[in-house]
Design a protein around this motif. Structure first.
Motif, PDB file in Angstrom:
ATOM      1  N   ALA A 149      59.293  23.928  33.593  1.00 43.36           N
ATOM      2  CA  ALA A 149      58.754  22.822  32.969  1.00 43.36           C
ATOM      3  C   ALA A 149      59.054  21.479  33.540  1.00 43.36           C
ATOM      4  O   ALA A 149      58.330  20.664  33.503  1.00 43.36           O
ATOM      5  CB  ALA A 149      59.608  22.890  31.463  1.00 43.36           C
ATOM      6  N   LEU A 150      60.250  21.465  34.124  1.00 38.22           N
ATOM      7  CA  LEU A 150      60.729  20.217  34.990  1.00 38.22           C
ATOM      8  C   LEU A 150      59.735  19.981  36.070  1.00 38.22           C
ATOM      9  O   LEU A 150      59.257  18.890  36.273  1.00 38.22           O
ATOM     10  CB  LEU A 150      61.939  20.540  35.449  1.00 38.22           C
ATOM     11  N   VAL A 151      59.273  21.168  36.876  1.00 38.08           N
ATOM     12  CA  VAL A 151      58.431  20.934  38.038  1.00 38.08           C
ATOM     13  C   VAL A 151      57.004  20.610  37.419  1.00 38.08           C
ATOM     14  O   VAL A 151      56.477  19.700  38.114  1.00 38.08           O
ATOM     15  CB  VAL A 151      58.406  22.375  38.669  1.00 38.08           C
ATOM     16  N   VAL A 152      56.593  21.023  36.358  1.00 35.17           N
ATOM     17  CA  VAL A 152      55.279  20.791  35.772  1.00 35.17           C
ATOM     18  C   VAL A 152      55.195  19.198  35.425  1.00 35.17           C
ATOM     19  O   VAL A 152      54.261  18.458  35.737  1.00 35.17           O
ATOM     20  CB  VAL A 152      54.859  21.726  34.766  1.00 35.17           C
ATOM     21  N   ALA A 153      56.349  18.623  34.824  1.00 36.56           N
ATOM     22  CA  ALA A 153      56.485  17.296  34.200  1.00 36.56           C
ATOM     23  C   ALA A 153      56.319  16.573  35.561  1.00 36.56           C
ATOM     24  O   ALA A 153      55.653  15.482  35.580  1.00 36.56           O
ATOM     25  CB  ALA A 153      57.791  17.410  33.501  1.00 36.56           C
ATOM     26  N   LEU A 154      57.057  16.801  36.615  1.00 35.83           N
ATOM     27  CA  LEU A 154      57.087  16.194  37.774  1.00 35.83           C
ATOM     28  C   LEU A 154      55.687  15.881  38.447  1.00 35.83           C
ATOM     29  O   LEU A 154      55.369  14.787  39.069  1.00 35.83           O
ATOM     30  CB  LEU A 154      58.347  16.402  38.751  1.00 35.83           C
ATOM     31  N   VAL A 155      55.177  17.284  38.764  1.00 37.09           N
ATOM     32  CA  VAL A 155      53.894  17.399  39.520  1.00 37.09           C
ATOM     33  C   VAL A 155      53.012  16.302  38.585  1.00 37.09           C
ATOM     34  O   VAL A 155      52.153  15.751  39.164  1.00 37.09           O
ATOM     35  CB  VAL A 155      53.383  18.918  39.459  1.00 37.09           C
ATOM     36  N   SER A 156      52.911  16.501  37.211  1.00 37.29           N
ATOM     37  CA  SER A 156      51.898  15.818  36.377  1.00 37.29           C
ATOM     38  C   SER A 156      52.041  14.209  36.546  1.00 37.29           C
ATOM     39  O   SER A 156      50.871  13.652  36.822  1.00 37.29           O
ATOM     40  CB  SER A 156      51.963  16.237  34.900  1.00 37.29           C
ATOM     41  N   GLY A 157      53.159  13.824  36.533  1.00 33.90           N
ATOM     42  CA  GLY A 157      53.548  12.421  36.686  1.00 33.90           C
ATOM     43  C   GLY A 157      53.088  11.977  38.067  1.00 33.90           C
ATOM     44  O   GLY A 157      52.361  10.724  38.227  1.00 33.90           O
ATOM     45  N   ILE A 158      53.586  12.666  39.072  1.00 33.38           N
ATOM     46  CA  ILE A 158      53.453  12.077  40.502  1.00 33.38           C
ATOM     47  C   ILE A 158      51.849  12.126  40.750  1.00 33.38           C
ATOM     48  O   ILE A 158      51.160  11.309  41.379  1.00 33.38           O
ATOM     49  CB  ILE A 158      54.108  13.031  41.766  1.00 33.38           C
ATOM     50  N   SER A 159      51.062  13.115  40.379  1.00 31.33           N
ATOM     51  CA  SER A 159      49.614  13.479  40.683  1.00 31.33           C
ATOM     52  C   SER A 159      48.934  12.330  39.933  1.00 31.33           C
ATOM     53  O   SER A 159      47.944  11.911  40.478  1.00 31.33           O
ATOM     54  CB  SER A 159      49.165  15.049  40.088  1.00 31.33           C
ATOM     55  N   VAL A 160      49.106  11.911  38.785  1.00 35.57           N
ATOM     56  CA  VAL A 160      48.622  11.028  38.190  1.00 35.57           C
ATOM     57  C   VAL A 160      48.588   9.755  38.829  1.00 35.57           C
ATOM     58  O   VAL A 160      47.665   9.076  38.917  1.00 35.57           O
ATOM     59  CB  VAL A 160      49.025  10.909  36.566  1.00 35.57           C
ATOM     60  N   TYR A 161      50.058   9.359  39.201  1.00 32.25           N
ATOM     61  CA  TYR A 161      50.237   8.206  39.898  1.00 32.25           C
ATOM     62  C   TYR A 161      49.597   7.993  41.077  1.00 32.25           C
ATOM     63  O   TYR A 161      48.789   7.021  41.414  1.00 32.25           O
ATOM     64  CB  TYR A 161      51.588   7.782  39.833  1.00 32.25           C
ATOM     65  N   TRP A 162      49.592   9.001  41.833  1.00 31.95           N
ATOM     66  CA  TRP A 162      48.830   9.036  43.026  1.00 31.95           C
ATOM     67  C   TRP A 162      47.250   8.853  43.211  1.00 31.95           C
ATOM     68  O   TRP A 162      46.742   8.222  43.826  1.00 31.95           O
ATOM     69  CB  TRP A 162      49.142  10.317  43.855  1.00 31.95           C
ATOM     70  N   LEU A 163      46.900   9.860  42.246  1.00 30.66           N
ATOM     71  CA  LEU A 163      45.243   9.746  42.138  1.00 30.66           C
ATOM     72  C   LEU A 163      44.908   8.533  41.393  1.00 30.66           C
ATOM     73  O   LEU A 163      43.768   7.928  41.945  1.00 30.66           O
ATOM     74  CB  LEU A 163      44.966  10.759  41.075  1.00 30.66           C
ATOM     75  N   PHE A 164      45.671   7.817  40.631  1.00 27.52           N
ATOM     76  CA  PHE A 164      45.272   6.404  40.137  1.00 27.52           C
ATOM     77  C   PHE A 164      45.211   5.431  41.280  1.00 27.52           C
ATOM     78  O   PHE A 164      44.242   4.768  41.141  1.00 27.52           O
ATOM     79  CB  PHE A 164      46.315   5.902  39.092  1.00 27.52           C
ATOM     80  N   GLN A 165      46.175   5.475  41.911  1.00 27.55           N
ATOM     81  CA  GLN A 165      46.233   4.538  43.050  1.00 27.55           C
ATOM     82  C   GLN A 165      45.004   4.761  44.094  1.00 27.55           C
ATOM     83  O   GLN A 165      44.944   3.880  44.934  1.00 27.55           O
ATOM     84  CB  GLN A 165      47.680   4.937  44.027  1.00 27.55           C
ATOM     85  N   LEU A 166      44.677   6.023  44.209  1.00 28.10           N
ATOM     86  CA  LEU A 166      43.490   6.525  45.352  1.00 28.10           C
ATOM     87  C   LEU A 166      42.275   6.220  44.611  1.00 28.10           C
ATOM     88  O   LEU A 166      41.409   5.752  45.478  1.00 28.10           O
ATOM     89  CB  LEU A 166      43.733   7.774  45.567  1.00 28.10           C
ATOM     90  N   THR A 167      41.986   6.424  43.496  1.00 27.03           N
ATOM     91  CA  THR A 167      40.596   6.339  42.836  1.00 27.03           C
ATOM     92  C   THR A 167      40.510   5.145  41.726  1.00 27.03           C
ATOM     93  O   THR A 167      39.253   5.051  41.493  1.00 27.03           O
ATOM     94  CB  THR A 167      40.257   7.445  41.995  1.00 27.03           C
TER      95      THR A 167
END
Length: 358
Positions: A307-325
């Motif tokens: 659950a912790l890993v999923v939450a971290l991956v979700s947050g980081i991925s959304v931030y990174w993709l928002f910066q990229l796209t």
């Protein structure tokens, strides 16, 4: 004498069926069980002839009950035979002529080579010109769904030519399914029980565009896909219920801690609501969805770690993709969390709640 028993479920067999059975007898198969699954009255003389063959046992359903039920009738008959332990296993053969004698012999040889817990599948190639497009499409969809949902890649998930060790018959005779979905459920149970698979390439035979098949493209396909998604739908329903519980308890704790300042009130309510909903989610996933009896402490650690890993991956991925796209954060979160949801299901099924002792 062959050390394998042949089981053939059949409905209204054609004129080639009797010669086919005689060829099996010529190949030293001493026990052939034919399950007449409610064939028409005009087929009675054929079954009377088959009954006279000493190597053949004919079991009869007065009405058509489906291929799955016919197979289980054959398996149950074998389990009541005191001499069943003399055989290494059972080979299921379709009664419509799709399985050649040579391929049946291939599975017999493989059964004698393999350990007692291997499920042997005779697998076809669906890239040949004689394969109907419906069969090619159906197998392609089914095998990819099976790989996605159960983590096991199989060449042919719909094959009826299978070798089953005697030791596994009691497992397979007890599972649900009356029609063609039973064969799919056999694969699901085999994955769940950590049963080894062995795949043997066989000839791809489709006679007159498969007109002899009794497979109902709509009804049986719905049954098969409902079975494949059954566990995933349970997982989804628990997740949605957990979401509703989280919202309800968030409101409850907001009211309960209304004496706090707004920021603290929201943080406390969020944490406590998530604790309640996650415990609910964990208990139902463990007991109802995955039916796990794995060590509780180990499972808890794995579950909350995931659950912790999923939450971290979700947050980081959304931030990174928002910066990229520069795509809207909400859209990115919906897409990413949907992918993570499927990934979480697979990890919980294959790792978190997997019973290792089997």
């Amino acid at each position: 004498m062959r050390k394998t028993i042949i089981v053939i479920p059949v409905l209204n067999p054609n004129d080639a069926f009797l010669p086919y059975v005689r060829k099996l007898i010529d190949e030293q198969y001493a026990s052939i069980i034919i399950v007449n699954d409610g064939s028409a009255a005009e087929k009675a003389p054929l079954f009377e002839t088959l009954k006279k063959l000493p190597e053949v046992t004919v079991l009869t359903h007065s009405v058509n009950m489906g291929k799955g039920r016919a197979l289980k009738s054959g398996f149950n008959y074998i389990l009541t035979d005191p001499n069943a332990s003399d055989y290494s296993g059972v080979i299921t053969v379709d009664g419509d002529g799709q399985h050649t004698i040579e391929d049946v012999l291939k599975l017999s040889c493989k059964m004698e080579e393999e350990a007692a817990n291997a499920l042997v599948l005779g697998v076809r190639s669906f890239n040949e010109d004689n394969v109907p497009w419906t069969s090619r499409l159906g197998n392609t969809i089914t095998k990819h769904l099976f790989k996605l949902l159960y983590g096991k890649g199989l060449v042919d998930t719909q094959t009826g030519l299978r070798g089953i060790p005697i030791s596994l018959l009691s497992t397979f005779v007890a599972i649900e399914g009356e029609r063609y979905s039973y064969e799919t459920n056999m694969l699901v149970v085999a994955v769940k029980e950590d049963i080894t698979f062995q795949e043997v390439p066989i000839e791809t035979v489709y006679i007159e565009d498969n007109v002899e098949s009794h497979f109902n493209a709509l009804k049986d396909s719905v049954d098969i896909y409902a079975l494949l998604f059954k566990n995933f739908f349970k997982f989804m329903s628990v997740s949605f219920s957990s979401f509703l519980i989280d919202l309800a308890f968030f409101q409850f704790f907001l009211f309960l801690f209304s004496f706090l300042i707004t920021r603290s009130q929201i943080i406390v309510a969020t944490i406590l609501a998530r604790v309640v909903s996650s415990v609910f989610n964990f208990v139902l996933n463990r007991r109802w969805v995955f039916e796990s009896d794995k060590n509780l402490k180990q499972t808890l650690i794995s579950y909350y770690g995931l659950a912790l890993v999923v939450a971290l991956v979700s947050g980081i991925s959304v931030y990174w993709l928002f910066q990229l796209t520069s795509i809207k954060e909400l859209i990115l979160k919906i897409v990413i969390d949907a992918l993570l949801f499927i990934m979480s299901y697979r990890i919980q099924k294959s790792l978190v709640f997997k019973t290792r002792e089997k």
